[in-house]
Structure formats: structure tokens, C-alpha cells
Design a protein around this motif. Sequence first.
Motif, short mmCIF file in Angstrom:
data_model
loop_
_atom_site.label_atom_id
_atom_site.label_comp_id
_atom_site.label_asym_id
_atom_site.label_seq_id
_atom_site.Cartn_x
_atom_site.Cartn_y
_atom_site.Cartn_z
N LEU A 279 0.83 -1.21 0.00
CA LEU A 279 0.00 0.00 0.00
C LEU A 279 0.86 1.25 0.00
CD1 LEU A 279 -2.88 -0.91 2.49
CD2 LEU A 279 -3.15 -0.30 0.09
N GLN A 280 1.90 1.24 0.81
CA GLN A 280 2.80 2.39 0.88
C GLN A 280 3.52 2.62 -0.44
OE1 GLN A 280 5.43 2.02 4.30
NE2 GLN A 280 3.76 1.28 5.57
N ALA A 281 3.68 1.55 -1.22
CA ALA A 281 4.36 1.65 -2.52
C ALA A 281 3.39 1.96 -3.66
CB ALA A 281 5.11 0.35 -2.81
N GLY A 282 2.12 2.15 -3.34
CA GLY A 282 1.14 2.50 -4.37
C GLY A 282 0.49 1.31 -5.05
N ILE A 283 0.62 0.14 -4.45
CA ILE A 283 0.00 -1.07 -4.99
C ILE A 283 -1.39 -1.24 -4.38
CG2 ILE A 283 0.16 -3.58 -5.20
CD1 ILE A 283 2.30 -2.10 -6.78
N HIS A 284 -2.40 -1.50 -5.22
CA HIS A 284 -3.74 -1.72 -4.70
C HIS A 284 -4.37 -3.02 -5.20
CE1 HIS A 284 -4.41 2.05 -2.51
NE2 HIS A 284 -3.59 2.58 -3.40
N THR A 285 -3.64 -3.77 -6.03
CA THR A 285 -4.10 -5.08 -6.49
C THR A 285 -3.00 -6.09 -6.21
OG1 THR A 285 -5.44 -4.09 -8.25
CG2 THR A 285 -4.91 -6.41 -8.47
N VAL A 286 -3.38 -7.22 -5.63
CA VAL A 286 -2.41 -8.25 -5.25
C VAL A 286 -2.88 -9.61 -5.75
CG1 VAL A 286 -1.19 -9.39 -3.36
CG2 VAL A 286 -1.80 -6.97 -3.16
N VAL A 287 -1.98 -10.31 -6.44
CA VAL A 287 -2.23 -11.69 -6.86
C VAL A 287 -1.45 -12.59 -5.93
CG1 VAL A 287 -1.99 -13.37 -8.70
CG2 VAL A 287 -2.53 -10.99 -9.27
N MET A 288 -2.11 -13.57 -5.31
CA MET A 288 -1.40 -14.44 -4.39
C MET A 288 -1.84 -15.89 -4.51
SD MET A 288 -3.05 -13.43 -0.68
CE MET A 288 -2.24 -14.80 0.17
N GLU A 289 -0.87 -16.78 -4.39
CA GLU A 289 -1.16 -18.20 -4.31
C GLU A 289 -1.65 -18.52 -2.90
OE1 GLU A 289 1.86 -20.88 -5.99
OE2 GLU A 289 2.93 -19.07 -6.63
N VAL A 290 -2.68 -19.34 -2.81
CA VAL A 290 -3.23 -19.71 -1.51
C VAL A 290 -3.17 -21.24 -1.39
CG1 VAL A 290 -5.19 -19.54 0.06
CG2 VAL A 290 -4.77 -17.71 -1.60
N SER A 291 -2.27 -21.71 -0.57
CA SER A 291 -2.09 -23.15 -0.42
C SER A 291 -3.12 -23.73 0.54
CB SER A 291 -0.67 -23.44 0.11
OG SER A 291 -0.54 -22.96 1.44
N SER A 292 -3.28 -25.04 0.47
CA SER A 292 -4.19 -25.72 1.39
C SER A 292 -3.70 -25.58 2.83
CB SER A 292 -4.31 -27.20 1.01
OG SER A 292 -3.03 -27.83 1.01
N GLN A 293 -2.39 -25.60 3.02
CA GLN A 293 -1.84 -25.42 4.37
C GLN A 293 -2.15 -24.04 4.91
OE1 GLN A 293 -0.31 -27.62 6.28
NE2 GLN A 293 0.21 -29.29 4.91
N ALA A 294 -2.08 -23.03 4.05
CA ALA A 294 -2.39 -21.66 4.49
C ALA A 294 -3.84 -21.56 4.94
CB ALA A 294 -2.12 -20.69 3.36
N LEU A 295 -4.73 -22.22 4.22
CA LEU A 295 -6.15 -22.17 4.56
C LEU A 295 -6.44 -22.92 5.85
CD1 LEU A 295 -7.38 -22.60 0.92
CD2 LEU A 295 -8.11 -20.71 2.42
N SER A 296 -5.82 -24.06 6.05
CA SER A 296 -6.10 -24.84 7.26
C SER A 296 -5.36 -24.32 8.47
CB SER A 296 -5.74 -26.32 7.03
OG SER A 296 -4.37 -26.47 6.72
N HIS A 297 -4.27 -23.55 8.27
CA HIS A 297 -3.48 -23.02 9.38
C HIS A 297 -3.75 -21.54 9.66
CE1 HIS A 297 -0.26 -26.43 8.95
NE2 HIS A 297 -1.38 -26.85 9.51
#
Length: 504
Positions: free
Chosen positions: A172-190
Motif C-alpha cells: 500500500l505504501q508503494a502505491g499497490i492496490h491489487t495483489v495476486v497471491m497463491e493460496v495453499s491448502s496449508q495456508a487455509l487450514s493453518h
Amino acid sequence: MNILSLLHDANISYETQPGHPLSRCRDIADLTYDSRKAHAGVAFVCLVGANTDGHTYANQAYQNGCRCFFAQHSLDLPPNAAVILTQDTRAALSALSAALFSFPQRQLNIIGITGTKGKTTVASLLFQLLNGAGIPTGLIGTCGIIYGETHLPTQNTTPESYELMRTFSQMLQAGIHTVVMEVSSQALSHHRVDGIPFDLAIFTNLSPDHIGAHEHPDFAHYRDAKKRLFSMCRHALLNADDPAWQDMCADSQASIRTFALDGPADDVACNISPLRGTVFGMGFVYMDRPFTIRLPGKYNVSNALCALSAARYYTHRMDLMQQVLAHATVPGRFETVPSPRKDLTLVIDYAHNAVSMQELLRTVRSYHPKRIVCVFGSVGGRTKQRRAEMGKVVAEYSDFAVITSDNPDFEDPQQIMQDIAAQFSDDLCPHICIADRREAIYYTLSHAQSGDVILFCGKGHETYQLIRGVKEPFRESRVIAQYFQTVQTSAPAPLTRQKTQENG
């Protein structure tokens, strides 16, 4: 930040350990779950992992000056430490991190991508498409954290919640307002992505993976972890070619859109064919426009179609997207490596399970190479079933295999190689076992024949090998370049049928 204000903003349920009230620590400046980074003014969150338990490091954090602790059970600490008890410290870390960084996720358009295969390719292509269309976009995933001129490594496909919130704030501080991210199954369960209001959630495909003692107990748990993403989003984009797509969004309140190559869908690619005049690449038509990609196989057309369909939520500059996609590359995903031997095709790919390996080998075989040589291994700490499945696939589709180490960690590389080699026989694919991956690469290149397509599988974009808990520097493209700098290859010895040989 005042600890009471932080707890109020995070809105978590808690109680204090008797004799360790909040008055022992009124203000904190930061959070950490690494005891080595704990000191005065920092709260230590005791996370429970597959191999380690943060509660056992609480005393070390105290010795480093930390006086504020979040835990799931009582801690044996001096009475001048505040101990805050909560049911799940991972969920607490997510909520606390969001509050600490003033909820940056609420000011971003966040696109989450989940699935067994294709996450990194789709994320990278979509990141390039959006930036190419003039939308400043950040990327978080297997290949690192990228925005503007910043490029940082990540330890996991989806970083821990604290790192995510800190990264969102920095973007946000760098002027970014759109983010693409990979979401792993581990991230969702943890609970790493708890509280993130995904603007768009994407499903690529589903097949058994990451099932074992330290991952998901069974396929249903793995599937349901991924399904959770579609209860956290405003829009959902799903691969209708995969039979799991309807189950993924069955309980979702999001608007639904689909893409497909082989079936009815909202977005469809047609006229799919290999590019002529090139070694690898594909062409297809989408929305009456021709597109090309520098990646082989229908599965990569599906990845490209997914990225294009997702990009259209944010831009309609199809002309720019045509140009960007034609030149887009993905680190470690069918990454061709230059070499002084023009009669060889060298490819680095992240394929590390049977499904992705089979797709890769079948695709390369469809281009009718003289022979396919596969250099591969399997990571330590995973089930023998994965190794057996990979061995069967490589034995069926390759002409020669060099079995070596991937990330053995604390497991014996010889045992891993034996588990794989058990699937080979003299009447299938000839093979050799060389435990040291550098030696395996040198052996393969020194014995290569004219016309070979050599696939270096498993490491992909990675810049290390995990050996006995230590990430030793190792970049496959660099090792290949070093070979050609130091070894004469004017008279290569042929790869011949032979029984398994074990070195190292």
C-alpha cells in the motif's frame, strides 16, 4: 501499541494466565513467532507446528527480554511476564497481525489462487497481464514477493499471516492496490489467510497431493481446506474442466464464472495447437482473438485462459494482454536453459508429483523428440506412495532417467532413490542413481546425445537444497552453466542401458 487496544481491535477471545496479568506488559511495538527475534517490546506468539512447538521456546524468548506472550496453555515463566491464553495461537496471530498493521487487506483488491497444479503459472501470468495493462500489481507466491522494484524470497507458498499483513502494508505504501497471491491448502487450514476479503478466488484443478503425517491426513481434508477459499471471496472463477469445480463453490455466496477447454463454460479457448516453427509453445483463440504462449501443452493453455479470464475482471485491454502473454515466462516452469550445445534442449521444471510429471512428459513426447532424459528425485519426509507413483510415470514416458536428490532434509537420500528405482526394470526405462544432484547434472550433460530433451524436474525456481534442516545454496540453472564453463562436451559418451548405480 497498547496491548488492550490491540486485543480489542483484533477481537479475539482470551484469558490471562493466573499470576501473569496484562499489566506486566502494557505496550508492544511488534509481534513475532520466532524466539530469536523476541526482545523487549515484542510479543511472542507460541505457534504449534508439525515438527516444533513454540511453547518450548518461551523461556528463550523471555531470556531475550520478551515480556508478553500469547499461548494455548500455561507457561512456566517468572511473574513479571504477561501470558495471554487463547484457543488457537495461529488464528490469534492472524487477527493480531491484521490489527497491528491497521488492516491493510481491507484497502486492497486481493486475488487468491488455489488448486493442486497451476497456481504459480496462473499467478505469474496474471501478475504480468495486470501490470502490462497499467494496473500496478503485487505478487505473493512460490516465486517470492514482487512489487515495483522489490523482489523478496518466501519460505512458504503462502507466507505466515504476520508476513502477509506486513507485506500488504508495504505494498500500500508503494502505491499497490491489487495483489495476486497463491493460496495453499496449508495456508487455509493453518489460518494464515483468515480475515482476508478476497475480491476474486480462482480454482485451477484438484488431485491428491500433500497428504501425509505432517500435511493433510486424507484427501477429503485437503479438498475441504481448498474449498474454504470460496467462502471468503466476492467473485469466484473456476475451471469447469475439473469435476471438482462445482463442489468447490457449492456453499459459496460469490458470483460464479467458469473457464474451460473441453466443456461448456463462460470463457472458452478454441483452435488450440502447438506453435509452428518453434520447439515449444502453444497458440489458441479466445474471444475471437489469437493468443500465443511460450509454454507447451494444453494444460498451459488452460493456465493462460484462467489468467486472461481473471484479468478481465480488472481490464478490457485485450490488445495489451495479447502482447504481454506472447512474451510472458514463468520462473522454473518449463524454463528453457541456454547452452553452447545447440543440439540439446534443456528444461527446468518444478514438476514434483506424479500428476504434474505425467503432464510434462506426455506434452514433451507429443513434440516427438529423439529421446527424453529425466533428472529427478523426491523430497524427504513424504510418503513412499508419492515416490512410487513418480517412478512409474518416469519409467513409462522417459527414455533414460537419472534418479537423484531433491530436498532430502533429514531422510537418507539413498533410501529415497531406492523407493523410486523400485519402479524401474531393464525392460522399461534404463536408469542410474546418483545421490549428489550436482554430480547427477554433470553426468547427464556429459553423456547427452544429439537431439536429447533433458528435463531437470523438481527444483524449478528454488535456489537451495534442503539437507538436514539447512537450506544449502543450489540453483539448477547456475549448475548447468558451470558445467558448460568447465567441461569439454565435444565428444559426449552415449547414454546406455545399465542397471542402477549408487554414488554418494
